[in-house]
Design a protein around this motif. Structure first.
Motif, PDB file in Angstrom:
ATOM      1  N   GLY A 518       0.846  -1.189   0.000  1.00  0.00           N
ATOM      2  CA  GLY A 518       0.000   0.000   0.000  1.00  0.00           C
ATOM      3  C   GLY A 518       0.881   1.239   0.000  1.00  0.00           C
ATOM      4  N   PHE A 519       0.242   2.383   0.063  1.00  0.00           N
ATOM      5  CA  PHE A 519       0.976   3.650   0.067  1.00  0.00           C
ATOM      6  C   PHE A 519       1.231   4.072   1.504  1.00  0.00           C
ATOM      7  N   LYS A 520       2.487   4.310   1.865  1.00  0.00           N
ATOM      8  CA  LYS A 520       2.845   4.721   3.216  1.00  0.00           C
ATOM      9  C   LYS A 520       3.716   5.968   3.148  1.00  0.00           C
ATOM     10  N   SER A 521       3.681   6.750   4.222  1.00  0.00           N
ATOM     11  CA  SER A 521       4.482   7.971   4.278  1.00  0.00           C
ATOM     12  C   SER A 521       5.250   8.023   5.585  1.00  0.00           C
ATOM     13  N   ALA A 522       6.250   8.896   5.617  1.00  0.00           N
ATOM     14  CA  ALA A 522       7.082   9.031   6.815  1.00  0.00           C
ATOM     15  C   ALA A 522       7.781  10.380   6.771  1.00  0.00           C
ATOM     16  N   ILE A 523       8.338  10.748   7.906  1.00  0.00           N
ATOM     17  CA  ILE A 523       9.194  11.930   7.994  1.00  0.00           C
ATOM     18  C   ILE A 523      10.501  11.486   8.626  1.00  0.00           C
ATOM     19  N   GLY A 524      11.601  11.882   8.013  1.00  0.00           N
ATOM     20  CA  GLY A 524      12.904  11.477   8.523  1.00  0.00           C
ATOM     21  C   GLY A 524      13.755  12.674   8.884  1.00  0.00           C
ATOM     22  N   GLY A 525      14.570  12.508   9.889  1.00  0.00           N
ATOM     23  CA  GLY A 525      15.559  13.510  10.260  1.00  0.00           C
ATOM     24  C   GLY A 525      16.936  12.881  10.219  1.00  0.00           C
ATOM     25  N   SER A 526      17.892  13.556   9.580  1.00  0.00           N
ATOM     26  CA  SER A 526      19.226  12.976   9.403  1.00  0.00           C
ATOM     27  C   SER A 526      20.300  13.958   9.827  1.00  0.00           C
ATOM     28  N   ILE A 527      21.384  13.403  10.336  1.00  0.00           N
ATOM     29  CA  ILE A 527      22.593  14.169  10.595  1.00  0.00           C
ATOM     30  C   ILE A 527      23.747  13.409   9.955  1.00  0.00           C
ATOM     31  N   GLY A 528      24.609  14.126   9.256  1.00  0.00           N
ATOM     32  CA  GLY A 528      25.677  13.451   8.541  1.00  0.00           C
ATOM     33  C   GLY A 528      26.981  14.219   8.581  1.00  0.00           C
ATOM     34  N   PHE A 529      28.066  13.498   8.317  1.00  0.00           N
ATOM     35  CA  PHE A 529      29.403  14.083   8.277  1.00  0.00           C
ATOM     36  C   PHE A 529      30.150  13.503   7.078  1.00  0.00           C
ATOM     37  N   VAL A 530      30.890  14.345   6.402  1.00  0.00           N
ATOM     38  CA  VAL A 530      31.757  13.895   5.312  1.00  0.00           C
ATOM     39  C   VAL A 530      33.146  14.476   5.554  1.00  0.00           C
ATOM     40  N   ILE A 531      34.138  13.613   5.647  1.00  0.00           N
ATOM     41  CA  ILE A 531      35.529  14.043   5.808  1.00  0.00           C
ATOM     42  C   ILE A 531      36.216  13.871   4.457  1.00  0.00           C
ATOM     43  N   ASP A 532      36.615  14.982   3.838  1.00  0.00           N
ATOM     44  CA  ASP A 532      37.161  14.924   2.482  1.00  0.00           C
ATOM     45  C   ASP A 532      38.425  15.762   2.309  1.00  0.00           C
ATOM     46  N   LYS A 533      39.159  15.934   3.385  1.00  0.00           N
ATOM     47  CA  LYS A 533      40.358  16.773   3.324  1.00  0.00           C
ATOM     48  C   LYS A 533      41.413  16.192   2.393  1.00  0.00           C
ATOM     49  N   TYR A 534      41.512  14.869   2.372  1.00  0.00           N
ATOM     50  CA  TYR A 534      42.586  14.218   1.624  1.00  0.00           C
ATOM     51  C   TYR A 534      42.070  13.737   0.271  1.00  0.00           C
ATOM     52  N   SER A 535      42.851  13.971  -0.771  1.00  0.00           N
ATOM     53  CA  SER A 535      42.410  13.643  -2.126  1.00  0.00           C
ATOM     54  C   SER A 535      42.312  12.143  -2.365  1.00  0.00           C
ATOM     55  N   PHE A 536      43.043  11.337  -1.590  1.00  0.00           N
ATOM     56  CA  PHE A 536      43.076   9.901  -1.851  1.00  0.00           C
ATOM     57  C   PHE A 536      42.003   9.131  -1.088  1.00  0.00           C
ATOM     58  N   MET A 537      41.267   9.797  -0.189  1.00  0.00           N
ATOM     59  CA  MET A 537      40.263   9.083   0.590  1.00  0.00           C
ATOM     60  C   MET A 537      39.186  10.039   1.090  1.00  0.00           C
ATOM     61  N   SER A 538      38.029   9.463   1.427  1.00  0.00           N
ATOM     62  CA  SER A 538      36.952  10.242   2.042  1.00  0.00           C
ATOM     63  C   SER A 538      36.113   9.307   2.907  1.00  0.00           C
ATOM     64  N   THR A 539      35.456   9.897   3.895  1.00  0.00           N
ATOM     65  CA  THR A 539      34.609   9.140   4.815  1.00  0.00           C
ATOM     66  C   THR A 539      33.256   9.830   4.924  1.00  0.00           C
ATOM     67  N   LYS A 540      32.184   9.059   4.795  1.00  0.00           N
ATOM     68  CA  LYS A 540      30.829   9.609   4.924  1.00  0.00           C
ATOM     69  C   LYS A 540      30.066   8.808   5.974  1.00  0.00           C
ATOM     70  N   MET A 541      29.434   9.521   6.918  1.00  0.00           N
ATOM     71  CA  MET A 541      28.613   8.898   7.958  1.00  0.00           C
ATOM     72  C   MET A 541      27.264   9.599   8.004  1.00  0.00           C
ATOM     73  N   GLU A 542      26.190   8.829   8.159  1.00  0.00           N
ATOM     74  CA  GLU A 542      24.860   9.430   8.273  1.00  0.00           C
ATOM     75  C   GLU A 542      23.987   8.604   9.208  1.00  0.00           C
ATOM     76  N   LEU A 543      23.329   9.294  10.130  1.00  0.00           N
ATOM     77  CA  LEU A 543      22.377   8.684  11.059  1.00  0.00           C
ATOM     78  C   LEU A 543      20.999   9.272  10.789  1.00  0.00           C
ATOM     79  N   THR A 544      20.006   8.404  10.599  1.00  0.00           N
ATOM     80  CA  THR A 544      18.648   8.832  10.262  1.00  0.00           C
ATOM     81  C   THR A 544      17.644   8.217  11.229  1.00  0.00           C
ATOM     82  N   ARG A 545      16.683   9.027  11.623  1.00  0.00           N
ATOM     83  CA  ARG A 545      15.555   8.554  12.433  1.00  0.00           C
ATOM     84  C   ARG A 545      14.278   8.856  11.652  1.00  0.00           C
ATOM     85  N   ARG A 546      13.477   7.798  11.366  1.00  0.00           N
ATOM     86  CA  ARG A 546      12.246   7.959  10.605  1.00  0.00           C
ATOM     87  C   ARG A 546      11.028   7.632  11.470  1.00  0.00           C
ATOM     88  N   TYR A 547       9.958   8.409  11.239  1.00  0.00           N
ATOM     89  CA  TYR A 547       8.682   8.169  11.907  1.00  0.00           C
ATOM     90  C   TYR A 547       7.629   7.918  10.826  1.00  0.00           C
TER      91      TYR A 547
END
Length: 600
Positions: A518-547
């Protein structure tokens, strides 16, 4: 008169016969001049053709061109040789004995004199951080003259004949995808294009000088003239700004084949890669945008004075008060006034101030700044060259563990860039993914993990000068909902982002819907971080809470660690945690995956 008519008819037939012997109608250059692809011209304006069937019949158009050139009815700017100088020059080169009537092409000669074409530069305005229509970037050509200042050169541009700022964004996108607009060629002073892209649209400019000779440049300009005032349907992914520039470059040097690198899509940055693959790029240059310059001043200004440029352009304080303030160090005074001038010009380009007020304030700020004498030159670090960025299509192979089971992964994405990809050469915080498919294989079963139709992310880092909103949208199938099935979903979210040299963070609110039984809906809130200082690597993290509207809540957490092995190769490790609620049974799903990505 009868004798002359018979003579011209005989001459025309003779040259048509020679053209047939040389197979000119099927020659590569004739098809380039007609923009023929798969037997049909991509020019949609009947005024471009001399034969009624010229759009679909290259030979009939060749015959009609020979007839028209030998039987000129007028000898001024409306003459065939004046309207089609590239065709005339090519036929004179191929049919060496052909003698064309003398004509006077005043308008064409004026353009050639004004342009003084000597060489060509491929110009790439990078992505616009908050404009979906411009997040792929853009390309156009600059015709260089003998002047040392390139600002005095002219730009050749092709774009949809529409204003995305005055039309509904969804309607603009749909019409752009399906040829709802005509494309329009324009020839403008280069400094006008710089003001449009670098100043008003906040886009850094990359210039790639090409090794075309003066003769080849003139051949290209002749063909550009032939398309003056013609129209063709504009398609956002195929017959777009970049694609039409490729025709011009091939008209200049037919030995190169730039269009062979493209099938179903032409992305502006990919056309730069194609030019590089054909070895026609000799030099790269960078012009920072007004946004980049203001962000640099934001770094240089003492925090105590960061608000003064705004007070100056709002006329709440006077420029002379800055000059006479003994408490402010001399170099800081210069930064304050210089950044005020830049901010004033930016606001004027955005129509936030009238021309009269702009001129008056610009004059007073400039006089105040001049009274302080020379200052330190602003040094802006040249960012990574987009030429060294990964290409658009991504093939992926990987393996991992999910719920204690070994899983294999295969994926293919048609375009273009994600936050997990290396951002080397890309605009920070931007993502466009189109038609991304990922499959998994485990226990003799193939499953769909992800089928993204379209995903766009614009995480515009906020600063004192730029208080941008961030936003993102996605439509397609994924496995992030309450059950573990691949469900169709859609979301459009907004939020804020902040960054520094180490990386950036963001918070987002994402209303969404998905369809299972069926059709369902939700609202989500997210906080994230991306570390991209170095050209050879990057790190991405994200935490989400959905209702969810069914009364359930869900936590999602993901970490992606990427390593750039080379321009077009990447190693990526992902960890994902998802709370599930399958048939009223709550559980926690964890997975660890290792991918190898290849871009082409």
């Amino acid at each position: 008169m009868i004798f002359l008519s018979l003579f011209l008819e005989a001459s025309s037939q003779l040259y048509k016969q020679k053209a047939d012997e040389l197979n000119l109608a099927d020659s590569k250059y004739w098809k380039i001049l007609l923009h023929v692809e798969n037997g049909v011209s991509q020019i949609d304006d009947e005024r471009f053709f001399l034969s009624k069937s010229g759009k679909v019949d290259a030979k009939s158009e060749l015959y009609a061109t020979i007839d028209a050139l030998l039987n000129e009815k007028v000898f001024d700017d409306n003459a065939t040789a004046c309207r089609f100088p590239a065709r005339a020059a090519w036929l004179q080169e191929e049919l060496r004995e052909i003698k064309l009537p003398e004509v006077t092409c005043n308008e064409y000669d004026k353009i050639i004199s004004r342009l003084d074409p000597k060489s060509v530069t491929l110009v790439f305005p990078s992505a616009h951080i908050n404009s979906p229509a411009s997040m792929f970037g853009h390309t156009f050509l600059r015709i260089n003259s003998e002047y040392d200042s390139k600002l005095l050169s002219y730009a050749v541009n092709y774009a949809a004949d529409a204003n995305p700022n005055k039309e509904n964004g969804v309607i603009f996108a749909i019409k752009g995808l399906f040829g709802g607009y005509f494309g329009k060629y324009s020839l403008l002073p280069y400094y006008d294009k710089l003001k449009e892209y670098r100043d008003s649209e906040q886009r850094d400019i990359w210039e790639y000088d090409l090794n075309l000779t003066e003769e080849e440049t003139l051949k290209m300009v002749r063909h550009i003239w032939e398309l003056n005032d013609t129209q063709s349907y504009y398609y956002f992914f195929t017959e777009n700004c970049s694609y039409n520039m490729l025709w011009f470059l091939e008209a200049a040097r037919p030995s190169i084949d730039l269009r062979k690198y493209f099938t179903y899509q032409v992305i502006p940055l990919e056309s730069v890669h194609a030019a590089n693959s054909e070895n026609i790029i000799t030099k790269s240059s960078y012009r920072p945008s007004k946004r980049t310059l203001l962000l640099k001043y934001e770094e240089l200004l003492d925090k105590r004075y960061i608000s003064l440029p705004f007070l100056l352009i709002d006329s709440k304080i006077t420029p002379i008060s800055i000059v006479e303030d003994a408490k402010i160090e001399s170099q800081q005074k210069k930064y304050i006034l210089e950044s005020s001038i830049e901010l004033l010009e930016y606001n004027f380009s955005k129509s936030k101030i009238t021309k009269e007020a702009y001129l008056q304030l610009f004059h007073s700020l400039s006089i105040a700044r001049a009274s302080l004498g020379l200052g330190e030159k602003i040094e802006i670090k040249t960012p990574a060259n987009p030429l060294q960025s990964h290409q658009a299509i991504r093939a992926m192979i990987g393996a991992g563990v999910k719920e204690g089971k070994t899983v294999g992964y295969l994926g293919l994405r048609s375009a273009y860039h994600s936050l997990e990809d290396s951002n080397y050469g890309f605009l920070r915080g931007t993502q466009i993914e189109f038609l991304n498919i990922e499959l998994s294989y485990s226990q003799d079963k193939i499953d769909l993990e992800d089928a993204t139709i379209l995903s766009i992310v614009s995480l515009a880092q906020r600063s004192y000068f730029f208080e941008n909103l961030s936003w993102r949208t996605k439509f397609g199938w994924d496995r992030d909902s309450l059950d573990s099935n691949a469900n169709f979903m859609g979301t459009v979210g907004v939020g804020f982002s902040w960054g520094n040299e180490l990386g950036y963070s963001y918070i987002m609110a994402d209303p969404l819907f998905y369809v299972d039984d069926g059709f369902k809906s939700a609202i989500g809130g997210s906080i994230g971080f991306v570390i991209d200082k170095y050209s050879f690597m990057s790190t991405k993290m994200e935490l989400t809470r959905r209702y969810y509207d069914v009364g359930e809540a869900q936590n999602l957490f993901g970490v992606a660690q990427s390593f750039r092995l080379s321009k077009n190769m990447q190693l990526r490790v992902d960890y994902d945690f998802k709370q599930r609620d399958d048939r009223a049974k709550e559980r926690q799903e964890r997975s660890l995956k290792c991918y190898f990505n290849y871009y082409f």
